[in-house]
Design a protein around this motif. Structure first.
Motif, PDB file in Angstrom:
ATOM      1  N   HIS A  21       4.478 -22.340 -40.638  1.00 43.74           N
ATOM      2  CA  HIS A  21       4.516 -23.189 -42.310  1.00 43.74           C
ATOM      3  C   HIS A  21       4.171 -21.899 -42.985  1.00 43.74           C
ATOM      4  O   HIS A  21       4.333 -22.166 -44.341  1.00 43.74           O
ATOM      5  CB  HIS A  21       3.641 -24.019 -42.089  1.00 43.74           C
ATOM      6  CG  HIS A  21       3.307 -25.072 -43.965  1.00 43.74           C
ATOM      7  ND1 HIS A  21       2.693 -24.725 -44.252  1.00 43.74           N
ATOM      8  CD2 HIS A  21       4.784 -25.153 -44.461  1.00 43.74           C
ATOM      9  CE1 HIS A  21       2.747 -25.616 -45.115  1.00 43.74           C
ATOM     10  NE2 HIS A  21       4.387 -26.520 -45.429  1.00 43.74           N
ATOM     11  N   GLY A  70       3.538 -31.733 -45.934  1.00 44.15           N
ATOM     12  CA  GLY A  70       2.408 -31.579 -44.541  1.00 44.15           C
ATOM     13  C   GLY A  70       1.290 -32.706 -43.227  1.00 44.15           C
ATOM     14  O   GLY A  70       2.531 -32.415 -42.439  1.00 44.15           O
ATOM     15  N   ILE A  78       6.682 -30.592 -41.163  1.00 41.09           N
ATOM     16  CA  ILE A  78       7.092 -29.890 -41.933  1.00 41.09           C
ATOM     17  C   ILE A  78       8.204 -30.597 -41.882  1.00 41.09           C
ATOM     18  O   ILE A  78       9.175 -30.337 -41.321  1.00 41.09           O
ATOM     19  CB  ILE A  78       7.367 -28.074 -41.881  1.00 41.09           C
ATOM     20  CG1 ILE A  78       5.787 -27.660 -41.427  1.00 41.09           C
ATOM     21  CG2 ILE A  78       7.735 -27.781 -42.901  1.00 41.09           C
ATOM     22  CD1 ILE A  78       5.652 -26.790 -40.557  1.00 41.09           C
TER      23      ILE A  78
END
Length: 137
Positions: A21, A70, A78
Motif C-alpha cells: 500500500h 482499505g 487493498i
C-alpha cells in the motif's frame, strides 16, 4: 480476469499490507511503475491515487486513477477501481486504463499470511493489427 493466491510463512499480514500500500516504497519492488502518488488521503486506509506504468510493446504507457478502500477487521484489503479527476488529465503519450476491480486481500495465517489477488481491467489503447496476427492459430 486474473486470480491468484500466495502463502508466506515468515511475513506478517501487516508488513505485507504496508509494502503493497505504500506508493513511495512500491517503486522498489514494482519494475513496471513509472510514478505513484496519493492525490487525496481520506484516512489511514482510504485514498485516491495516481499510478503510471510501463507497458510491453506495442502498447502505450498507461495511467490509472484509483479509489482505494482499505481495512476490514483482522484482514487487510487493498481494492481499487478507476475514477476520473479533473486535476489529473491524461498526459501526452499515455493511455488511461480502466480498473473495474483490482485488489489484494491479506489474511493472517499463524505467524505468516496469505495474499489473494484479483484483477479485471481494460488497459486502454489499441494493439496494432499486425502485432497480433502472428499469434493466431
Amino acid at each position: 480476469m486474473i486470480k491468484l493466491s500466495v502463502e508466506f510463512d515468515d511475513i506478517s499480514a501487516l508488513t505485507l499490507y504496508d509494502v503493497l500500500h505504500d506508493p513511495q516504497f512500491r517503486s522498489v519492488w514494482d519494475d513496471s511503475m513509472i510514478e505513484g502518488l496519493d492525490i487525496y488521503k481520506l484516512d489511514d486506509y482510504n485514498d485516491i491515487g495516481y499510478y503510471s506504468l510501463r507497458c510491453p510493446p506495442p502498447s502505450k504507457t498507461g495511467i490509472l486513477l484509483t479509489n482505494v478502500p482499505g481495512h476490514i477487521r483482522d484482514d487487510h484489503m487493498i481494492m481499487n477501481h478507476t475514477i476520473d479527476i479533473e486535476e489529473m488529465p491524461v498526459k501526452k503519450d499515455f493511455v488511461r486504463g480502466v480498473s473495474y476491480l483490482t485488489g489484494y486481500v491479506v489474511r493472517r495465517n499463524g505467524a505468516g499470511c496469505t495474499v489473494y489477488y484479483i484483477t479485471q481491467n481494460d488497459p486502454g489503447g489499441q494493439v496494432p493489427s499486425g502485432s497480433s496476427t502472428g499469434y493466431l492459430p
